[in-house]
Design an enzyme around this catalytic site. Structure first.
Site, mmCIF file in Angstrom:
data_model
loop_
_atom_site.group_PDB
_atom_site.id
_atom_site.type_symbol
_atom_site.label_atom_id
_atom_site.label_comp_id
_atom_site.label_asym_id
_atom_site.label_seq_id
_atom_site.Cartn_x
_atom_site.Cartn_y
_atom_site.Cartn_z
ATOM 1 N N ASP A 61 0.531 -0.851 -0.038
ATOM 2 C CA ASP A 61 -0.034 0.072 -0.180
ATOM 3 C C ASP A 61 1.229 0.926 0.219
ATOM 4 O O ASP A 61 1.585 1.940 1.001
ATOM 5 C CB ASP A 61 -0.843 0.064 1.270
ATOM 6 C CG ASP A 61 -1.894 1.041 1.431
ATOM 7 O OD1 ASP A 61 -2.758 1.620 0.423
ATOM 8 O OD2 ASP A 61 -1.234 1.880 1.833
ATOM 9 N N THR A 94 -2.963 5.921 -4.124
ATOM 10 C CA THR A 94 -1.623 6.955 -4.048
ATOM 11 C C THR A 94 -0.389 6.415 -4.282
ATOM 12 O O THR A 94 0.324 7.499 -4.802
ATOM 13 C CB THR A 94 -1.508 5.733 -2.513
ATOM 14 O OG1 THR A 94 -1.782 5.028 -2.241
ATOM 15 C CG2 THR A 94 -2.615 6.744 -1.183
ATOM 16 N N THR A 95 -0.591 4.820 -4.990
ATOM 17 C CA THR A 95 0.736 4.505 -5.793
ATOM 18 C C THR A 95 0.571 5.309 -7.103
ATOM 19 O O THR A 95 2.331 6.102 -7.117
ATOM 20 C CB THR A 95 0.866 2.844 -5.784
ATOM 21 O OG1 THR A 95 0.832 2.891 -4.310
ATOM 22 C CG2 THR A 95 2.500 3.133 -6.493
ATOM 23 N N ASP A 384 -9.038 0.305 1.377
ATOM 24 C CA ASP A 384 -9.280 1.062 -0.498
ATOM 25 C C ASP A 384 -10.207 0.300 -0.912
ATOM 26 O O ASP A 384 -10.836 1.747 -1.330
ATOM 27 C CB ASP A 384 -7.557 0.390 -0.807
ATOM 28 C CG ASP A 384 -6.210 1.160 -0.521
ATOM 29 O OD1 ASP A 384 -6.652 2.276 0.069
ATOM 30 O OD2 ASP A 384 -5.328 -0.233 -0.747
#
Length: 549
Positions: A61, A94-95, A384
């Site tokens: 994550d 986010t990545t 998520d």
């Protein structure tokens, strides 16, 4: 004295100017993007992070990785904050934010090396981001059924340690989100994920009501209450400590006994107010005195103390109880209702369950797993999934995943760039080129042939905009039929955040900071400072000025 240097910065200050500052910041962003890039997609790898206390975190994550890393470089920290904001707003992506921002800055560096002014690059990126958001809204498709929500949840959890149970977990996520749906929105703060180690992930289930990781203040209190009348209080059932120093002179046993009797009477008065309201289950955010515990137990009341604020809010949503901040305000009309409140033991974990609530707007998922590390990793995947399902419920629009929407954007942004005159066109074309990083990374992380698959993907998009990369089969397929779907809001937020972050970094042409801000521990054996960056040439300790003799 005419050539005497003038010092305007304090001793020990570091300064990086113009191209040096820009190169340093871009390099730091690229390094951070490189760290998280290998975690993207269903075939992404995990990172093991060990804290100074020896705590181990295994995750892919992006938000967790960057939160746990101790990053000193200021520009890299800006990207970390951008990723955190992405997590807070939409719960996923986010990545992607960091990877896209890193690639945008890499392409910007090429433009700057070719002599394009920073202001032109920034303007081009800003217009390209605006156009990309418009295009995403045009290619988005409606999503208003439960099956689509499940596909969104499965896509969000793919490659996050839960692949072998993602279908079951997706069912739990969608059911929990729909259960708390109110006015077209699902507030995922009202869904509690309770981790219980032991058994397998497939044994996870959605509770009928609220579950608290709490036990009553006394083992002798009731452990099973039917037709519960619930009070939630932010008021201590104990004597308050005085704010000033006090002194009590007791000269005889009678006086001491009278003093204790007075304290007991005060506690008893507080408990009587609770009893008079008709309560049989009490949740207190503050403390409960031992003597109060005795009287509550005697009255047959199940009482809990030091209950977390988040749990109090969920109880309020589920039972309809009103939070009481002053015990004098506690009355029957402030009480909530539940058909059953009881204690249950799951594996070796004792939990309190609040069930049979009328139209509850809060819920709990019991997450099982063989070890603490497994449950922690899957809990992040569930977070998520909940975020993207909630975003889809509110927005009602989705995009096709697997790199399909990115390749579509690349194609249309290039067409748009050709219509723009001047050097700004070059920036827009580079922006389009940077978006290819998502499908390329998906392919690379799966160990597939990047060049051929990207070529096949572009060719297939001439006829079908839903074609994407199936990393499990190693070929391009229709991702709509495969059920790989992402929320529109997540993708839009990712592009806007990445564009704003890269613009902010590109506009910095000077960095001035105390030495310990950029180099807190001094250079290491390789000559790099604590930020992981090599020292820049010509950046002296006095703002680039020679030291005073």
């Amino acid at each position: 004295m005419a050539n005497q240097p003038i010092f305007i910065l304090p001793e020990g200050t570091e300064r990086y100017s113009k191209r040096d500052a820009l190169r340093m910041n871009i390099t730091a962003a690229k390094v951070l993007a490189g760290i998280v890039r290998t975690t993207l997609g269903p075939k992404g790898m995990d990172k093991m992070l060990t804290s100074s206390l020896g705590d181990v975190t295994v995750t892919n994550d992006g938000a967790t990785i960057m939160r746990e890393m101790e990053i000193n470089q200021p520009a890299a920290r800006m990207l970390v904050e951008t990723a955190k904001k992405q997590e807070d707003i939409v719960g996923d992506g986010t990545t992607s934010v960091v990877v896209i921002a890193g690639e945008l800055l890499s392409k910007a560096e090429e433009l700057l090396d070719d002599g394009i002014a920073t202001s032109i690059v920034v303007k081009g990126y800003r217009n390209a981001t605006k156009k990309a958001v418009e295009l995403l809204k045009e290619i988005a498709i409606d999503a208003d059924d439960e099956e689509t929500l499940k596909k969104v949840a499965v896509t969000a959890m793919s490659g996050k340690g839960s692949d072998y149970a993602k279908e079951h977990l997706a069912d739990l996520v969608v059911e929990a989100a729909l259960r708390i749906k109110e006015d077209g929105k699902s507030d995922i703060d009202n869904i509690n994920i309770q981790r219980v180690s032991g058994d397998s992930v497939e044994d996870s289930f959605l509770a009928e009501g609220i579950i608290l990781d709490k036990s009553p203040v006394s083992k002798n209190m009731p452990r099973d209450v039917r037709d519960a009348k619930i009070a939630i209080m932010k008021y201590p059932i104990e004597l308050k400590n005085t704010n000033t120093d006090t002194k009590i002179d007791i000269t005889s046993p009678d006086q001491f006994e009278a003093f204790l009797k007075q304290e007991e009477d005060m506690i008893k008065e507080l408990v009587n107010k609770v009893i008079d309201s008709g309560v049989n289950v009490l949740f207190c955010q503050k403390g409960i005195d031992d003597m109060a515990e005795h009287y509550l137990k005697k009255a047959g009341i199940m009482a809990f103390k030091r209950v977390k604020k988040s749990d109090m809010e969920r109880i309020e949503k589920a039972t309809g109880a009103k939070l009481v901040t002053d015990i004098d305000d506690l009355s029957e009309d402030k009480l909530g209702k539940a058909g059953h409140v009881y204690l249950d033991k799951i594996f070796d974990h004792e939990l309190t369950l609040i069930e049979e609530c009328d139209n509850p707007k809060a819920s709990s998922i019991i997450l099982r797993g063989s070890t603490r590390y497994v449950t922690e990793q899957i809990a992040r995947a569930l977070d998520d999934a909940l975020g993207v399902v909630a975003a889809t419920i509110e927005e009602g629009k989705v995009l096709i995943g697997g790199g399909a929407c990115e390749i579509d954007l690349v194609k249309q942004l290039r067409e748009y760039g050709e219509t723009v005159s001047g050097r700004e066109q070059l920036a827009i074309l580079k922006y389009a080129e940077a978006l290819e990083v998502i499908p390329r990374t998906l392919i690379e992380n799966a160990g597939l042939d990047t060049i051929n698959l990207i070529a096949d993907l572009k060719a297939a998009h001439e006829d079908n905009p839903f074609i994407g990369i199936n990393v499990f089969e190693g070929k391009v397929v229709d991702m709509k039929e495969a059920g790989v779907i992402e929320p529109l809001r997540v993708k839009i937020q990712a592009l806007q955040s990445a564009g704003e972050a890269s613009e902010m970094i590109l506009r910095i042409d000077d960095m001035i900071a105390a030495r310990n801000a950029l180099n807190s521990t001094g250079p290491d054996e390789s000559g790099n400072d604590a930020s992981g960056m090599p020292p820049m040439p010509g950046a002296g300790g006095m703002g680039g000025m020679p030291p005073m003799m």
